[in-house]
Scaffold this motif. Sequence first.
Motif, PDB file in Angstrom:
ATOM      1  N   ASP A 169      41.413 -47.120  80.010  1.00  0.00           N
ATOM      2  CA  ASP A 169      42.461 -45.445  80.195  1.00  0.00           C
ATOM      3  C   ASP A 169      41.202 -44.614  80.457  1.00  0.00           C
TER       4      ASP A 169
ATOM      5  N   SER B 265      32.411 -46.957  75.898  1.00  0.00           N
ATOM      6  CA  SER B 265      32.764 -48.322  74.522  1.00  0.00           C
ATOM      7  C   SER B 265      31.588 -49.126  73.829  1.00  0.00           C
TER       8      SER B 265
ATOM      9  N   ALA C 122      35.948 -45.614  72.674  1.00  0.00           N
ATOM     10  CA  ALA C 122      37.396 -46.869  72.259  1.00  0.00           C
ATOM     11  C   ALA C 122      37.614 -46.908  70.672  1.00  0.00           C
TER      12      ALA C 122
ATOM     13  N   LYS D  35      41.480 -47.011  75.215  1.00  0.00           N
ATOM     14  CA  LYS D  35      40.273 -48.015  75.357  1.00  0.00           C
ATOM     15  C   LYS D  35      39.375 -47.487  76.590  1.00  0.00           C
TER      16      LYS D  35
ATOM     17  N   SER E 255      44.057 -45.446  70.113  1.00  0.00           N
ATOM     18  CA  SER E 255      44.117 -46.554  70.707  1.00  0.00           C
ATOM     19  C   SER E 255      43.187 -46.936  71.619  1.00  0.00           C
TER      20      SER E 255
ATOM     21  N   ARG F   3      50.722 -47.067  72.398  1.00  0.00           N
ATOM     22  CA  ARG F   3      49.646 -46.631  72.187  1.00  0.00           C
ATOM     23  C   ARG F   3      49.746 -45.142  72.407  1.00  0.00           C
TER      24      ARG F   3
END
Length: 127
Positions: free
Chosen positions: A90, A127, A14, A87, A85, A67
């Motif tokens: 995504d 993450s 992330a 996440k 960026s 982004r």
Amino acid sequence: QVQLQESGGGLVQAGGSLRLSCAASTGSLSNYAMGWFRQAPGKEREFVAGISRNGDNTDYSAFVKGRFTISRDNAKNTVYLQMNSLKPEDMAEYYCAAGKWTSPYIISIIGSAYDYWGQGTQVTVSS
């Protein structure tokens, strides 16, 4: 007719970045508007970004605007999706698509409007 092949997917943390490429092995992408879509497991396919045939216009979904950047290099017969960026949300299979429409300025956010699709490339965000 055009055959599309995506590449550049992979595993990223992330906040990291990836650049997806969509190359045409046959046909010229300069004749097409291009779109990137994605589909996560159990979810509908959704529009991510699009670029008009002449490259003058781009469009982004709200969840990637600021982004992600779509671009095209007709000399290389390739369309790109720069993703920054990233996440966890995504994470999905990403597909490029080519649409041939009369106006060189058009972008469509509707998947069924596109004529050709690639096989997809997986993007995994940890993450």
